[in-house]
Enzyme design. Structure first.
Site, PDB file in Angstrom:
ATOM      1  N   ASP A 206     -68.277 -22.074   8.668  1.00 22.21           N
ATOM      2  CA  ASP A 206     -67.352 -22.208   7.542  1.00 22.21           C
ATOM      3  C   ASP A 206     -67.482 -23.608   6.960  1.00 22.21           C
ATOM      4  O   ASP A 206     -68.564 -24.200   6.965  1.00 22.21           O
ATOM      5  CB  ASP A 206     -65.923 -21.919   8.032  1.00 22.21           C
ATOM      6  CG  ASP A 206     -65.098 -21.202   6.981  1.00 22.21           C
ATOM      7  OD1 ASP A 206     -64.802 -21.830   5.952  1.00 22.21           O
ATOM      8  OD2 ASP A 206     -64.753 -20.033   7.189  1.00 22.21           O
ATOM      9  N   HIS A 266     -60.722 -24.317   4.550  1.00 24.88           N
ATOM     10  CA  HIS A 266     -60.846 -22.900   4.893  1.00 24.88           C
ATOM     11  C   HIS A 266     -61.174 -22.709   6.370  1.00 24.88           C
ATOM     12  O   HIS A 266     -60.604 -21.834   7.049  1.00 24.88           O
ATOM     13  CB  HIS A 266     -61.936 -22.292   4.013  1.00 24.88           C
ATOM     14  CG  HIS A 266     -62.087 -20.818   4.099  1.00 24.88           C
ATOM     15  ND1 HIS A 266     -63.011 -20.213   4.902  1.00 24.88           N
ATOM     16  CD2 HIS A 266     -61.424 -19.814   3.457  1.00 24.88           C
ATOM     17  CE1 HIS A 266     -62.931 -18.910   4.759  1.00 24.88           C
ATOM     18  NE2 HIS A 266     -61.981 -18.629   3.883  1.00 24.88           N
ATOM     19  N   SER A 446     -61.195 -12.837   4.576  1.00 24.73           N
ATOM     20  CA  SER A 446     -61.484 -14.028   5.375  1.00 24.73           C
ATOM     21  C   SER A 446     -60.471 -14.176   6.502  1.00 24.73           C
ATOM     22  O   SER A 446     -60.761 -14.769   7.536  1.00 24.73           O
ATOM     23  CB  SER A 446     -61.438 -15.290   4.503  1.00 24.73           C
ATOM     24  OG  SER A 446     -62.686 -15.597   3.975  1.00 24.73           O
TER      25      SER A 446
END
Length: 871
Positions: A206, A266, A446
């Site tokens: 990520d 994220h 996600s």
């Protein structure tokens, strides 16, 4: 205050700089301060083969809102035996308290211990419930009064501060049943640690990770696989520091028109869903809180390269990556909360194959475009566990991708159903560089993928010998139906971690405890099984009926057909000659889902729709005929062949045909042949025309250009005639055709003088009627002008000698006459070209006159200069 803490639901990758979805975020705790972007942005990143970054999210409830408090609408009241109150007496005892709290109280039933269960008609929070119980106990006739609380079976629910907001862990309808999964052992014991994922490494590929007190203890040293310094935002390329340095970017930096965006953090949010610490009295709990997170940074500003992501997958699973050190803690689970459009590329597929071959399960977000996941990669790659997202109500989230590429579904949140319907996890609140830690809600596949990654970690911890394929099969086998039918396809259903673990140990229940499977019907394919013909799946007779509906999957030679997940299917060219079958899965509340498959049917070649063509146009030589093929089956390629009578015309293979002289008197037709992959070719011939009429030549009136005077040349200007016409000429003197005057030009002769001339042009062409056009007459031809030179005299001017006249150059064809002169007087009889001098010529000067005549020309004469005096 930081105005927009956020994270992305998924990050687009491959060569597209696009975001997989626009996710939302709701802060659970807002930090006191936030970083600002640096004064100058680093150099713009390259646009080619870059992945899009996370998108901006919106805010939800106010900061620090603890969410709904526990409530109950029932109480247990025990009266003293000596009171011996009847129903009316008991109702009086309830009445005063009920009126004070504004509720209506009625008895529901008696308990085995002699107490009475009463309902209040509406839920009361803890404070109101306590007040009601205290008021009732103040009555001397009441032994005790207490809330009739809703209790759950024993579980290992943690004491984390925001655990009540993590519905995806525990909700009976929509959660993974994580507390039950953890209940295999008490926290802190070996069994309890294993039940919470101890010993398993989960790689999060990520944006990297930020420091967070609820996560740090479970984070291993990872690696920064971003190869481009501009993307990395850390001033360098690949290195051993996997910390998230921010993926912010300025307006236009990631492409013209793309607005500025703050950092998403994220990776921190995804990691918290998997392995945030549990039972520490603060924050949130992860699915596998004793597992370890291996952060691998592959995404930065504007996204990341496919090659970096592929290397990250290989390195995370323990494979060798040139220039990178060996990974000392290979992952058993690899989480990819990222994706993009298009087919699975070879580089990514090879990396996934390497990881799976090394024993790592690869979990991928299905994507958030509300479309078939077959169009999203790497969800459409082989060997991955592709995860769709569900909301708090247990149904597919409206944004989530779907279809045959999806393997399972997990909580991804859905703000459309409420602000607290997102997924709570760890977060950082710096707008550009890392800032204060906190927690926030988010939605997207996600968020769903790390739930499944965490569940896979629990399975590996409990059964280390499992293979990735076995983990996927276990999750599918024990998944339970969604709360609403998912006709487009949500894989095997909603992941149930407790059922998956129990299935392996043999200690318990299937996904729906105590439930029996549905008895499936025998699916049948209805309709003509041929390319281009729609067939439908008849699910057959299910016992009991599948109240929650059916889901479908069509197969071509036993291989899933991507996107073919509805009751109807229209075979395409790829299906011709193959075996078509369908699997029907049914669901009913309280029963295990079941499925049945149809018998395979051979797909015949399709039959093209082929109307008889029609011909349009003038049926005469020189005109164009056009074939109107009519409406054929969509996508058919048409070819044409024109015929003259029964004979095919070589080269006449276009939709139009311009008729030629060879077609005169013949009937014409066209044959149209249609071809389409998967269909039998077919041809149809038009009706013939009538015999084609001779063509009509087009030609203007010619002109005769030039000077109308004898000796000059006239030229016929025919103008523009029909292409290919042969022209012939005939010149006229008055009304009489001049014999031999058949060229385009005419030399005006003397006989033409005083007359008018004209020219007739006649055109001929095979298959056409001949056409003649005659010019207007010229003006009267005037007489010509002879060309004449001054003559000269040669010879000795002496009596007895002979003089000779040299006439010089005259118009060819001119007749010449001579006359000699002596001292200006004509010499009688001296009319020859030569003259012999006599004694009378002595002491005289002589000269000669030459006179020219020619038909149609004016007579001309010329005098020579005088000779010397004759001696």
């Amino acid at each position: 205050m930081n105005p927009s803490p956020r994270f992305a639901a998924a990050v687009a990758f491959l060569t597209l700089a696009a975001v997989l979805a626009v996710p939302l975020a709701v802060p659970l705790a807002v930090p006191a301060a936030a970083d600002r972007p640096p004064a100058a942005a680093p150099a713009a990143a390259r646009d080619d083969e870059r992945h899009g970054g996370p998108a901006v999210e919106r805010r939800g409830p106010s900061a620090g809102d603890p969410g709904p408090e526990p409530a109950t609408d029932r109480f247990i009241v025990k009266f003293r035996d000596r009171a011996a109150l009847g129903p009316a007496g008991r109702q009086t005892a309830y009445g005063r308290t009920a009126r004070e709290l504004g509720v209506s109280v009625r008895e529901l039933r008696a308990t085995a211990t002699g107490a009475r269960v009463v309902g209040t008609g509406r839920p009361l929070d803890d404070a109101a419930a306590g007040e009601l119980a205290a008021d009732l106990e103040a009555n001397p006739a009441v032994e005790y009064a207490e809330p009739d609380r809703l209790l759950r079976h024993a579980s290992a629910a943690p004491d984390d501060e925001h655990y009540a907001l993590q519905w995806g862990l525990f909700d009976e309808l929509s959660g993974l049943q994580i507390p039950e999964a953890w209940a295999g052992g008490a926290a802190g014991t070996p069994a309890g640690d294993t039940a919470r994922g101890r010993g398993v490494v989960v790689a999060v590929i990520d944006t990297g990770i930020t420091a967070h007190s609820d996560l740090d203890a479970n984070v291993l040293p990872g690696y920064d696989m971003v190869s481009d310094a501009a993307i990395a935002r850390d001033g360098g390329a690949r290195d051993a520091d996997a910390h998230d340095e921010g993926d912010w970017y300025r307006t236009h930096e990631c492409g013209y028109g793309i607005p500025a965006q703050a950092s998403s953090w994220h990776g921190t949010h995804v990691a918290g869903i998997i392995a945030a610490r549990a039972g520490n009295g603060t924050g949130v709990a992860g699915v596998a809180p004793n597992a370890k997170i291996l952060p691998v940074r592959a995404l930065g500003a504007c996204g990341g390269y496919a090659s970096d992501i592929a290397d990250s997958i290989v390195w995370a699973a323990g494979g060798t990556v040139p220039g990178a050190p060996a990974n000392p803690t290979p992952a058993r689970v690899v989480n990819l909360s990222l994706g993009g459009d298009g087919a699975c590329d070879a580089t990514t597929q090879a990396a996934i194959d390497t990881a799976v071959g090394a024993g790592a399960a690869v979990v991928v977000a299905a994507g958030n475009e509300d479309r078939d996941a077959a169009q999203s990669t790497p969800a459409n790659c082989r060997g991955v566990i592709a995860v769709a997202a569900s909301g708090r109500e247990g149904a597919r989230a409206g944004y989530s991708n779907f279809g045959a590429a999806v393997d399972v579904t997990a909580p991804g949140g859905d703000f459309a159903t409420g602000d607290y319907s997102g997924i709570a996890s760890t977060m950082n609140f710096g707008s550009a560089r890392p800032g204060p830690e906190g927690y926030s809600f988010g939605e997207g596949t996600s968020m769903a993928a790390p739930f499944v990654a965490g569940a896979a970690a629990l399975l590996f911890a409990a059964e280390p010998a499992l293979t990735p394929a076995q983990v996927e099969a276990r999750l599918k086998l024990t998944a339970r139906p969604l709360s609403a039918p998912c006709a487009p396809g949500c894989g095997a259903g909603l992941v149930d971690a407790d059922a998956a673990l129990r299935h392996g140990t043999g200690t318990g229940s299937p996904p729906l405890r105590g439930a029996q499977p549905l008895s499936p019907g025998s699916p049948v394919i209805r309709g003509t099984v041929a390319v281009g013909r729609t067939v439908t799946a008849d699910a057959g007779d299910w016992r009991p009926a599948a109240q929650q509906g059916f889901s479908y999957q069509w197969y071509r030679d036993d291989e899933k057909i991507p996107g073919a997940a509805s009751a109807a299917y229209r075979p395409g060219p790829a299906d011709a000659g193959t075996s078509l079958s369908v699997t029907v899965a049914g669901a009913r509340a309280g029963y295990l889902p079941s499925s049945g498959a149809s018998r395979p049917a051979r797909v015949a070649a399709g039959t093209l729709s082929a109307p008889r063509p029609a011909l349009a146009g003038v049926q005469r030589v020189g005109h164009t005929l056009t074939a109107n093929p009519g409406t054929w089956t969509a996508g058919t390629t048409l070819n044409y062949q024109w015929y003259r009578g029964a004979t095919a015309i070589p080269g006449a293979t276009a939709r139009t045909h311009r008729t030629t002289g060879l077609d005169a008197g013949r009937w014409m037709s066209v044959r149209v042949t249609g071809t389409k992959p998967g269909y039998a070719s077919r041809w149809v011939r038009s009706a013939p025309t009538a015999a084609l009429a001779r063509g009509v030549l087009r030609g203007p009136v010619p002109t005769a250009d030039g000077t109308a005077k004898v000796g000059y040349r006239l030229t016929a200007n025919p103008g523009t005639w029909t292409a290919g016409t042969t022209l012939r000429y005939q010149w006229y003197r008055g009304a009489t055709a001049l014999r031999g005057a058949t060229g385009r030009t005419h030399q005006i002769a003397g006989y033409d003088a005083g007359m008018s001339l004209s020219v007739r042009v006649t055109g001929t062409k095979t298959g056409y009627a001949a056409l003649s056009r005659r010019s207007a007459a010229t003006s009267t031809v005037s007489r010509g002008t002879l060309a004449a030179s001054v003559p000269s005299v040669g010879g000795i001017p002496r009596v007895g000698h002979r003089l000779t006249a040299d006439h010089g150059a005259w118009t060819p064809g001119t007749t010449l006459r001579y006359q000699w002169y002596r001292s200006g007087r004509a010499i009688g009889g001296a009319t020859a070209k030569t003259y012999r001098l006599v004694s009378a010529d002595r002491r005289e000067a002589l000269r000669v006159r030459v006179t020219g005549t020619r038909t149609g020309y004016a007579t001309a004469w010329r005098y020579s200069p005088p000779t010397a005096v004759v001696r």
